[in-house]
Scaffold this motif. Structure first.
Motif, PDB file in Angstrom:
ATOM      1  N   HIS A   1       0.132  -1.416   0.149  1.00 46.00           N
ATOM      2  CA  HIS A   1       0.345   0.390   0.410  1.00 46.00           C
ATOM      3  C   HIS A   1       0.690   0.898  -0.235  1.00 46.00           C
ATOM      4  O   HIS A   1       2.279   0.937   0.737  1.00 46.00           O
TER       5      HIS A   1
ATOM      6  N   THR B   1      -0.836  -0.937  -3.859  1.00 44.59           N
ATOM      7  CA  THR B   1      -1.957  -0.880  -4.116  1.00 44.59           C
ATOM      8  C   THR B   1      -2.378   0.810  -3.538  1.00 44.59           C
ATOM      9  O   THR B   1      -1.364   0.853  -2.823  1.00 44.59           O
TER      10      THR B   1
ATOM     11  N   GLU C   1      -6.439   2.505  -0.624  1.00 44.48           N
ATOM     12  CA  GLU C   1      -7.648   3.058  -1.006  1.00 44.48           C
ATOM     13  C   GLU C   1      -9.075   2.634   0.108  1.00 44.48           C
ATOM     14  O   GLU C   1      -9.813   3.189   0.110  1.00 44.48           O
ATOM     15  N   LYS C   2      -9.574   1.353   1.033  1.00 44.34           N
ATOM     16  CA  LYS C   2      -9.935   1.168   1.579  1.00 44.34           C
ATOM     17  C   LYS C   2      -9.959   1.618   3.389  1.00 44.34           C
ATOM     18  O   LYS C   2     -10.537   1.208   3.891  1.00 44.34           O
TER      19      LYS C   2
ATOM     20  N   VAL D   1     -13.789   5.183  -0.925  1.00 42.80           N
ATOM     21  CA  VAL D   1     -12.883   4.911  -1.317  1.00 42.80           C
ATOM     22  C   VAL D   1     -12.101   5.791  -2.352  1.00 42.80           C
ATOM     23  O   VAL D   1     -11.233   5.697  -2.608  1.00 42.80           O
ATOM     24  N   ASP D   2     -12.526   6.131  -3.797  1.00 44.12           N
ATOM     25  CA  ASP D   2     -12.243   7.135  -4.486  1.00 44.12           C
ATOM     26  C   ASP D   2     -11.516   8.469  -3.420  1.00 44.12           C
ATOM     27  O   ASP D   2     -10.059   9.129  -3.984  1.00 44.12           O
TER      28      ASP D   2
ATOM     29  N   ALA E   1      -8.423   6.979  -1.894  1.00 43.15           N
ATOM     30  CA  ALA E   1      -7.276   6.702  -2.824  1.00 43.15           C
ATOM     31  C   ALA E   1      -6.792   8.471  -3.502  1.00 43.15           C
ATOM     32  O   ALA E   1      -5.450   8.191  -3.345  1.00 43.15           O
TER      33      ALA E   1
ATOM     34  N   TYR F   1      -3.948  -3.001  -8.518  1.00 46.62           N
ATOM     35  CA  TYR F   1      -4.436  -3.391  -8.511  1.00 46.62           C
ATOM     36  C   TYR F   1      -5.214  -2.506  -6.318  1.00 46.62           C
ATOM     37  O   TYR F   1      -4.910  -1.292  -6.587  1.00 46.62           O
ATOM     38  N   LYS F   2      -5.913  -3.546  -6.388  1.00 50.20           N
ATOM     39  CA  LYS F   2      -6.987  -2.806  -5.794  1.00 50.20           C
ATOM     40  C   LYS F   2      -6.522  -3.826  -3.640  1.00 50.20           C
ATOM     41  O   LYS F   2      -6.220  -4.286  -3.876  1.00 50.20           O
ATOM     42  N   ASP F   3      -6.955  -2.352  -3.352  1.00 49.62           N
ATOM     43  CA  ASP F   3      -6.423  -3.309  -1.748  1.00 49.62           C
ATOM     44  C   ASP F   3      -7.185  -4.079  -1.090  1.00 49.62           C
ATOM     45  O   ASP F   3      -8.212  -4.011  -0.969  1.00 49.62           O
TER      46      ASP F   3
ATOM     47  N   GLU G   1      -6.966  -6.938  -1.885  1.00 42.60           N
ATOM     48  CA  GLU G   1      -7.660  -8.076  -3.008  1.00 42.60           C
ATOM     49  C   GLU G   1      -6.811  -7.639  -3.595  1.00 42.60           C
ATOM     50  O   GLU G   1      -6.087  -8.797  -5.523  1.00 42.60           O
TER      51      GLU G   1
ATOM     52  N   ASP H   1      -2.138  -9.129   2.145  1.00 38.40           N
ATOM     53  CA  ASP H   1      -1.584  -7.934   1.183  1.00 38.40           C
ATOM     54  C   ASP H   1      -0.477  -7.590   0.964  1.00 38.40           C
ATOM     55  O   ASP H   1       0.456  -8.048   0.631  1.00 38.40           O
TER      56      ASP H   1
END
Length: 177
Positions: A14, A42, A45-46, A53-54, A57, A80-82, A84, A118
């Motif tokens: 992250h 990532t 962002e979460k 989230v946006d 981020a 990639y997504k936090d 995930e 992660d």
């Protein structure tokens, strides 16, 4: 992106992970004439319950970019997504592409014994990417192989499981100003 300067790369799950855990070490290397880079899988962002989230981020990216300016390093953001990050060769290959472009002599990443999946995945993905980037017979975007380099693990309160530091970097000089 090869350079005559030596290169150090920190790979974090992250944005802010490597700034917190290895930022002073990266700054020390920059002041010693090295190129320094952070690869973020990532944005993390979460991690804020009070923002979307946006929104978070965008805040995290702005903070990471500001930190990069202060430390004199370059940020790289993977898509990639936090929470995930998948443990697969697609992600490892994306890291390997950057490693082949940057040609680092030193890598820093998370320890595998983390409470955050992660971080654990980042550890395994970095090791896989290092292997893919260093082996000539892996096709990685037509880029020349990266010579094997040293890999170290940053200390982090979220990565406590069996972490036994054996190398300490004296970073006191970066705080003398």
């Amino acid at each position: 992106m090869t350079s005559s300067k030596p290169c150090i790369v920190a790979i974090g799950a992250h944005a802010a992970d490597m700034e917190f855990t290895a930022g002073a070490t990266l700054l020390k290397h920059v002041r010693d004439g090295w190129q320094a880079h952070i690869i973020n899988l990532t944005l993390g962002e979460k991690g804020a319950s009070s923002q979307s989230v946006d929104e978070y981020a965008a805040q995290k990216k702005a903070e990471a970019d500001a930190c990069a300016e202060v430390l004199g390093l370059t940020q790289h953001y993977l898509p990639y997504k936090d929470g995930e990050v998948q443990l697969n060769d697609e992600v490892a290959r994306a890291i390997a592409v950057l490693l082949r472009r940057l040609q680092p002599q030193v890598l820093i990443t998370h320890w595998h014994g983390s409470i955050h999946l992660d971080h654990t995945h980042c550890y395994h993905l970095t090791r896989r990417a290092h292997f893919m980037a260093a082996i000539k017979h892996f096709e990685v975007d037509g880029l020349p192989r990266m010579p094997a380099c040293r890999m170290y693990y940053a200390d982090n309160w979220e990565d406590p499981e069996s972490f036994e530091p054996y190398i300490y970097v004296d970073v006191s000089e970066v705080f003398d100003e």
